[in-house]
Enzyme design. Structure first.
Site, PDB file in Angstrom:
ATOM      1  N   SER A   1     -25.337   7.317 -30.155  1.00  0.00           N
ATOM      2  CA  SER A   1     -26.659   7.406 -30.784  1.00  0.00           C
ATOM      3  C   SER A   1     -26.646   7.948 -32.211  1.00  0.00           C
ATOM      4  CB  SER A   1     -27.617   8.241 -29.930  1.00  0.00           C
ATOM      5  OG  SER A   1     -27.290   9.606 -30.005  1.00  0.00           O
TER       6      SER A   1
ATOM      7  N   LYS B   1     -30.223  14.700 -32.409  1.00  0.00           N
ATOM      8  CA  LYS B   1     -30.963  13.678 -33.154  1.00  0.00           C
ATOM      9  C   LYS B   1     -31.289  14.195 -34.553  1.00  0.00           C
ATOM     10  CE  LYS B   1     -31.211  11.178 -29.420  1.00  0.00           C
ATOM     11  NZ  LYS B   1     -30.250  10.120 -29.252  1.00  0.00           N
TER      12      LYS B   1
END
Length: 166
Positions: free
Chosen positions: A47, A91
């Site tokens: 990710s 993130k």
């Protein structure tokens, strides 16, 4: 003879106590540092490609900035997953409260975009690899209280040792 042995036992007991106190202080220092200041974390998966390696990076993350409201756009943060509290996600912050965020719904499969204003007390987080990231596009804005730390330094692998870029 018994007096001499008793003195030796007292000296040994005092030395053992002193060493135990030193070990206890060290472990307390580690606990406080890890809980309130800075902690290492292993991050792996696709990710955050290309910023972070898929096979795993060891990052140092600090726990002070988010408590003082000092995280912002471009910061890489560790967030407790809103869907599974046992998971921690890494993130990048794309939007803070009041920001208008335009994002792709299901990138790669269709060209549908949506717009959202990040609510007060929340941030919008996304992985750098939008094609392989489960992030705010899936679970919405993340409450500030779920931020666990801000990653700032890469320890491993050695060839990428140094500060994380924004």
């Amino acid at each position: 003879m018994w007096g001499r042995k008793a003195r030796q036992w007292r000296v040994m007991a005092k030395e053992a106590l002193n060493r135990t106190v030193i070990v206890a202080k060290f472990l307390s220092f580690l606990h406080i540092t890890n809980t309130y200041i800075c902690f290492p974390t292993l991050v792996y998966g696709p990710s955050m490609l290309p910023t972070l390696n898929m096979r795993g990076d060891v990052l140092l993350s600090e726990r002070v900035s988010h408590r003082l409201g000092k995280v912002g756009l471009g910061d890489v943060v560790l967030v407790r997953s809103p869907e599974n509290p046992r998971k921690t996600l890494t993130k990048r912050i794309i939007g803070v409260e009041g920001d208008r965020v335009i994002f792709m719904v299901n990138p790669g499969s269709c060209d549908v975009s949506a717009t959202l204003v990040v609510p007060k007390g929340h941030v919008w987080v996304q992985g750098d690899n939008i094609y392989a990231s489960k992030d705010s596009r899936h679970f919405g804005p993340v409450p500030y209280g779920l931020i666990q730390g801000k990653a700032f330094f890469r320890v491993w692998p050695p060839d990428a040792f140094g500060l994380l870029e924004q």
